[in-house]
Design a protein around this motif. Structure first.
Motif, PDB file in Angstrom:
ATOM      1  N   LEU A  42      -5.543 -33.026  67.505  1.00 29.86           N
ATOM      2  CA  LEU A  42      -6.784 -33.681  67.077  1.00 29.86           C
ATOM      3  C   LEU A  42      -6.910 -33.673  65.560  1.00 29.86           C
ATOM      4  N   ALA A  43      -6.533 -32.564  64.937  1.00 33.11           N
ATOM      5  CA  ALA A  43      -6.617 -32.463  63.482  1.00 33.11           C
ATOM      6  C   ALA A  43      -5.662 -33.444  62.803  1.00 33.11           C
ATOM      7  N   ALA A  44      -4.451 -33.544  63.341  1.00 34.38           N
ATOM      8  CA  ALA A  44      -3.473 -34.469  62.767  1.00 34.38           C
ATOM      9  C   ALA A  44      -3.943 -35.906  62.897  1.00 34.38           C
ATOM     10  N   GLU A  45      -4.572 -36.237  64.020  1.00 33.30           N
ATOM     11  CA  GLU A  45      -5.093 -37.587  64.202  1.00 33.30           C
ATOM     12  C   GLU A  45      -6.258 -37.850  63.253  1.00 33.30           C
ATOM     13  N   ALA A  46      -7.080 -36.841  63.044  1.00 33.44           N
ATOM     14  CA  ALA A  46      -8.267 -37.011  62.202  1.00 33.44           C
ATOM     15  C   ALA A  46      -7.930 -37.120  60.728  1.00 33.44           C
ATOM     16  N   LEU A  47      -6.973 -36.317  60.267  1.00 33.14           N
ATOM     17  CA  LEU A  47      -6.751 -36.165  58.829  1.00 33.14           C
ATOM     18  C   LEU A  47      -5.409 -36.682  58.337  1.00 33.14           C
ATOM     19  N   GLY A  48      -4.472 -36.867  59.264  1.00 34.52           N
ATOM     20  CA  GLY A  48      -3.106 -37.186  58.860  1.00 34.52           C
ATOM     21  C   GLY A  48      -2.298 -35.908  58.758  1.00 34.52           C
ATOM     22  N   LYS A  49      -1.008 -36.011  59.018  1.00 35.98           N
ATOM     23  CA  LYS A  49      -0.156 -34.825  59.116  1.00 35.98           C
ATOM     24  C   LYS A  49      -0.078 -34.018  57.821  1.00 35.98           C
ATOM     25  N   ASP A  50      -0.247 -34.669  56.675  1.00 29.94           N
ATOM     26  CA  ASP A  50      -0.093 -33.983  55.398  1.00 29.94           C
ATOM     27  C   ASP A  50      -1.255 -33.054  55.068  1.00 29.94           C
ATOM     28  N   LYS A  51      -2.345 -33.160  55.817  1.00 28.54           N
ATOM     29  CA  LYS A  51      -3.518 -32.334  55.532  1.00 28.54           C
ATOM     30  C   LYS A  51      -3.742 -31.249  56.580  1.00 28.54           C
ATOM     31  N   VAL A  52      -2.713 -30.991  57.371  1.00 27.46           N
ATOM     32  CA  VAL A  52      -2.805 -29.964  58.413  1.00 27.46           C
ATOM     33  C   VAL A  52      -1.681 -28.953  58.228  1.00 27.46           C
ATOM     34  N   LEU A  53      -2.059 -27.691  58.105  1.00 23.18           N
ATOM     35  CA  LEU A  53      -1.081 -26.606  58.055  1.00 23.18           C
ATOM     36  C   LEU A  53      -1.230 -25.765  59.314  1.00 23.18           C
ATOM     37  N   GLY A  54      -0.176 -25.694  60.088  1.00 22.97           N
ATOM     38  CA  GLY A  54      -0.163 -24.851  61.277  1.00 22.97           C
ATOM     39  C   GLY A  54       0.595 -23.567  60.998  1.00 22.97           C
TER      40      GLY A  54
END
Length: 259
Positions: A42-54
């Motif tokens: 959900l986070a990747a869809e909301a923000l784009g992959k570059d703004k998510v750190l897992g």
């Protein structure tokens, strides 16, 4: 629930909260379980992959290898930045420096692990001007089935109004790997722990119990409708009452009358 609509609402919720915080993105723990996997999707869809750190936070000789592989697979499929940071040395350092740390109970040690993980997530969030996404769902929140200031420590809870059964449904819709969807849910805080074994009731049963209870149905009627034992119903009610404090801000002594 309209699962597709729920997806849209949660995605927009994540965007709004990041914007309100004037943050550069989000950080979340990816355990290898379904809740964190769905939150990452959900986070990747909301923000784009570059703004998510897992960040995966395993414990040496304890965290199952399948969890490490599943967490890595989630990050790989989404294309998000990913890091695996072992917590074993941190845990050992805590216990060696706390008086009588060698006598820590399973419960105390398990909660300490959760709080160490939370601290690592917030460290990265602070360094990157990001906020922390929590992965707790509605079932866990209502039952208090989380560690206060551990996995309960977060800036937002996008899954917080999804029952566990809703999480499974939405995860399937979004393409979360089946190996994760079909895995027995576990907090992973001690060996052999599974959520349903510890709760003494299945998620399907407890979700139905909670939803009817919130609709105002009498406890006895709910118990008979769901088809669980009196002992199971009592256990759920005890958890709700005993853990209600976890959903409240810390109480403050009111001194206004002294001014």
């Amino acid at each position: 629930m309209d699962t597709e609509k729920a997806r849209e609402v949660i995605v927009e919720f994540i965007r709004e909260k990041v914007h309100e915080a004037n943050a550069e993105g989000v950080v979340l723990g990816i355990s290898g379980g379904i809740d964190s996997a769905l939150a990452a999707y959900l986070a990747a869809e909301a923000l784009g992959k570059d703004k998510v750190l897992g960040i995966h936070l395993p414990e040496l000789n304890f965290t199952p290898a399948e969890d490490v592989l599943d967490a890595t697979e989630v990050a790989h499929r989404l294309g998000i930045e990913f890091s695996a940071i072992g917590i074993s040395d941190m845990l050992t350092a805590y216990l060696e420096n706390i008086p009588e740390g060698d006598k820590a109970t399973t419960h105390a040690k398990g909660n300490l692990k959760a709080r160490i993980r939370m601290s690592v997530l917030y460290y990265h969030a602070n360094m990157l001007n990001r906020i922390v996404i929590g992965t707790g769902n509605k079932t866990e929140l209502l039952l208090g089935y989380f560690t206060k200031y551990g996995d309960g420590g977060a800036d937002m809870l996008p899954l917080g109004d999804l029952y566990k059964t809703d999480v499974w449904e939405l995860a399937a819709l979004m393409g979360v790997p089946e190996s994760i969807i079909n895995k027995a849910p576990s907090a992973g805080l001690w060996s052999g722990q599974t959520d349903e074994k510890e709760l003494g009731i299945t998620y399907k049963e407890v979700d139905r119990f909670l939803s009817l209870l919130l609709e105002g149905t009498a406890t006895e009627v709910v118990r008979n409708t769901v088809g669980i034992t009196g002992e199971q119903a009592d256990s759920v009610m005890r958890r709700i009452k005993m853990n209600a404090h976890k959903l409240r801000t810390p109480p403050i002594a009111d001194l206004e009358h002294l001014r």
